[in-house]
Design an enzyme around this catalytic site. Structure first.
Site, PDB file in Angstrom:
ATOM      1  N   ASP A  29       0.855  -1.185   0.000  1.00 15.40           N
ATOM      2  CA  ASP A  29       0.000   0.000   0.000  1.00 15.40           C
ATOM      3  C   ASP A  29       0.896   1.241   0.000  1.00 15.40           C
ATOM      4  O   ASP A  29       1.883   1.311   0.738  1.00 15.40           O
ATOM      5  CB  ASP A  29      -0.910  -0.004   1.237  1.00 15.40           C
ATOM      6  CG  ASP A  29      -2.042   0.993   1.119  1.00 15.40           C
ATOM      7  OD1 ASP A  29      -3.209   0.573   1.126  1.00 15.40           O
ATOM      8  OD2 ASP A  29      -1.755   2.218   1.026  1.00 15.40           O
ATOM      9  N   ILE A  30       0.545   2.211  -0.821  1.00 12.77           N
ATOM     10  CA  ILE A  30       1.376   3.396  -0.990  1.00 12.77           C
ATOM     11  C   ILE A  30       1.263   4.350   0.216  1.00 12.77           C
ATOM     12  O   ILE A  30       2.150   5.162   0.458  1.00 12.77           O
ATOM     13  CB  ILE A  30       1.037   4.120  -2.325  1.00 12.77           C
ATOM     14  CG1 ILE A  30       2.225   4.926  -2.810  1.00 12.77           C
ATOM     15  CG2 ILE A  30      -0.208   4.951  -2.238  1.00 12.77           C
ATOM     16  CD1 ILE A  30       3.409   4.116  -3.230  1.00 12.77           C
ATOM     17  N   GLU A  88     -12.247   3.736  -1.080  1.00  5.02           N
ATOM     18  CA  GLU A  88     -11.461   4.645  -1.910  1.00  5.02           C
ATOM     19  C   GLU A  88     -11.287   4.115  -3.331  1.00  5.02           C
ATOM     20  O   GLU A  88     -11.460   4.877  -4.299  1.00  5.02           O
ATOM     21  CB  GLU A  88     -10.081   4.851  -1.250  1.00  5.02           C
ATOM     22  CG  GLU A  88      -9.189   5.828  -1.975  1.00  5.02           C
ATOM     23  CD  GLU A  88      -7.785   5.884  -1.357  1.00  5.02           C
ATOM     24  OE1 GLU A  88      -7.646   5.717  -0.130  1.00  5.02           O
ATOM     25  OE2 GLU A  88      -6.837   6.099  -2.124  1.00  5.02           O
ATOM     26  N   HIS A  93     -10.516  -5.680  -2.996  1.00  4.89           N
ATOM     27  CA  HIS A  93      -9.197  -5.962  -2.439  1.00  4.89           C
ATOM     28  C   HIS A  93      -9.314  -6.165  -0.938  1.00  4.89           C
ATOM     29  O   HIS A  93     -10.292  -5.733  -0.323  1.00  4.89           O
ATOM     30  CB  HIS A  93      -8.218  -4.807  -2.719  1.00  4.89           C
ATOM     31  CG  HIS A  93      -8.671  -3.477  -2.204  1.00  4.89           C
ATOM     32  ND1 HIS A  93      -9.587  -2.693  -2.876  1.00  4.89           N
ATOM     33  CD2 HIS A  93      -8.362  -2.793  -1.075  1.00  4.89           C
ATOM     34  CE1 HIS A  93      -9.799  -1.575  -2.192  1.00  4.89           C
ATOM     35  NE2 HIS A  93      -9.078  -1.620  -1.089  1.00  4.89           N
ATOM     36  N   HIS A  95      -6.862  -5.694   2.688  1.00  6.86           N
ATOM     37  CA  HIS A  95      -5.648  -5.129   3.282  1.00  6.86           C
ATOM     38  C   HIS A  95      -5.038  -6.168   4.216  1.00  6.86           C
ATOM     39  O   HIS A  95      -5.757  -6.748   5.045  1.00  6.86           O
ATOM     40  CB  HIS A  95      -5.985  -3.899   4.134  1.00  6.86           C
ATOM     41  CG  HIS A  95      -6.559  -2.742   3.390  1.00  6.86           C
ATOM     42  ND1 HIS A  95      -5.853  -1.590   3.135  1.00  6.86           N
ATOM     43  CD2 HIS A  95      -7.793  -2.531   2.863  1.00  6.86           C
ATOM     44  CE1 HIS A  95      -6.618  -0.717   2.481  1.00  6.86           C
ATOM     45  NE2 HIS A  95      -7.810  -1.269   2.309  1.00  6.86           N
TER      46      HIS A  95
HETATM   47  P1  5GP Z   1      -9.888   1.403   0.315  1.00  6.50           P
HETATM   48  O1  5GP Z   1     -10.464   1.397  -1.089  1.00  6.50           O
HETATM   49  O2  5GP Z   1      -9.731   0.006   0.865  1.00  6.50           O
HETATM   50  O3  5GP Z   1     -10.674   2.304   1.239  1.00  6.50           O
HETATM   51  O4  5GP Z   1      -8.442   2.041   0.249  1.00  6.50           O
HETATM   52  C1  5GP Z   1      -7.616   1.858  -0.860  1.00  6.50           C
HETATM   53  C2  5GP Z   1      -6.176   1.701  -0.435  1.00  6.50           C
HETATM   54  O5  5GP Z   1      -5.397   1.708  -1.627  1.00  6.50           O
HETATM   55  C3  5GP Z   1      -5.642   2.807   0.469  1.00  6.50           C
HETATM   56  O6  5GP Z   1      -5.031   2.228   1.627  1.00  6.50           O
HETATM   57  C4  5GP Z   1      -4.610   3.540  -0.394  1.00  6.50           C
HETATM   58  O7  5GP Z   1      -3.478   3.972   0.315  1.00  6.50           O
HETATM   59  C5  5GP Z   1      -4.244   2.498  -1.429  1.00  6.50           C
HETATM   60  N1  5GP Z   1      -3.915   3.070  -2.725  1.00  6.50           N
HETATM   61  C6  5GP Z   1      -4.630   3.983  -3.435  1.00  6.50           C
HETATM   62  N2  5GP Z   1      -4.037   4.269  -4.595  1.00  6.50           N
HETATM   63  C7  5GP Z   1      -2.924   3.498  -4.651  1.00  6.50           C
HETATM   64  C8  5GP Z   1      -1.879   3.348  -5.611  1.00  6.50           C
HETATM   65  O8  5GP Z   1      -1.867   3.975  -6.677  1.00  6.50           O
HETATM   66  N3  5GP Z   1      -0.890   2.471  -5.319  1.00  6.50           N
HETATM   67  C9  5GP Z   1      -0.877   1.741  -4.165  1.00  6.50           C
HETATM   68  N4  5GP Z   1       0.132   0.906  -3.980  1.00  6.50           N
HETATM   69  N5  5GP Z   1      -1.841   1.867  -3.222  1.00  6.50           N
HETATM   70  C10 5GP Z   1      -2.843   2.740  -3.465  1.00  6.50           C
END
Ligand code: 5GP
Length: 131
Positions: A29-30, A88, A93, A95
């Site tokens: 995760d970035i 987001e 996916h 975590h």
């Molecule tokens: P969620 O959709 O589960 O709420 O969060 C998405 C996750 O993806 C976040 O923890 C965010 O930091 C990560 N994320 C978003 N864009 C990118 C990206 O371009 N690259 C990576 N490696 N992680 C990402």
């Protein structure tokens, strides 16, 4: 339009990939909650994780288990936690977050930041233990 994760899968944007097979990919995760925070993603684009087929979600979890075992060999922690958020990025996916305390998987807390060199080395070490 392709999701950001599909762009990573297609190598249109970079990521620190730790594991991959025909159907799944895992990358750091970035904006990590903890060192080694990894996302495990099905290559087939589906927005909501609970719209995956029974077979696909089972395979996702089995792949995530293998990734978690690799992370644990590299990152000192008590356990690897697994969480589903998905607010987001509209591409299913999970975590995987190394845990020492419950707060380590609190998504409301400030994210960590590491250098590119650190991410590269960490991904390489996790990848090297992936079976
Ligand atoms: P969620 O959709 O589960 O709420 O969060 C998405 C996750 O993806 C976040 O923890 C965010 O930091 C990560 N994320 C978003 N864009 C990118 C990206 O371009 N690259 C990576 N490696 N992680 C990402």
């Amino acid at each position: 339009m392709a999701t950001i994760f599909t762009k990573i899968i297609n190598r249109e944007i970079p990521a620190y990939v730790v594991a991959e097979d025909k159907n799944f990919i895992a990358f750091l995760d970035i904006n990590p909650l903890a060192e080694g925070h990894t996302l495990v993603v099905p290559k087939r684009e589906e927005d909501y994780i609970f719209d995956l087929s029974d077979h696909e979600i089972s395979e996702l979890i089995v792949f995530a288990k293998r990734v978690a075992q690799s992370i644990r060999k590299v990152v000192p922690c008590k356990r690897i936690g697994l969480s589903v958020i998905g607010l987001e990025v509209p591409h299913a996916h999970v975590h995987l977050v190394p845990l020492n305390t419950t707060n380590d998987i609190n998504f409301a807390k400030p994210k960590l930041s590491f250098t590119k060199e650190h991410y590269v080395a960490l991904a390489q070490r996790i990848s090297a233990t992936f079976k």
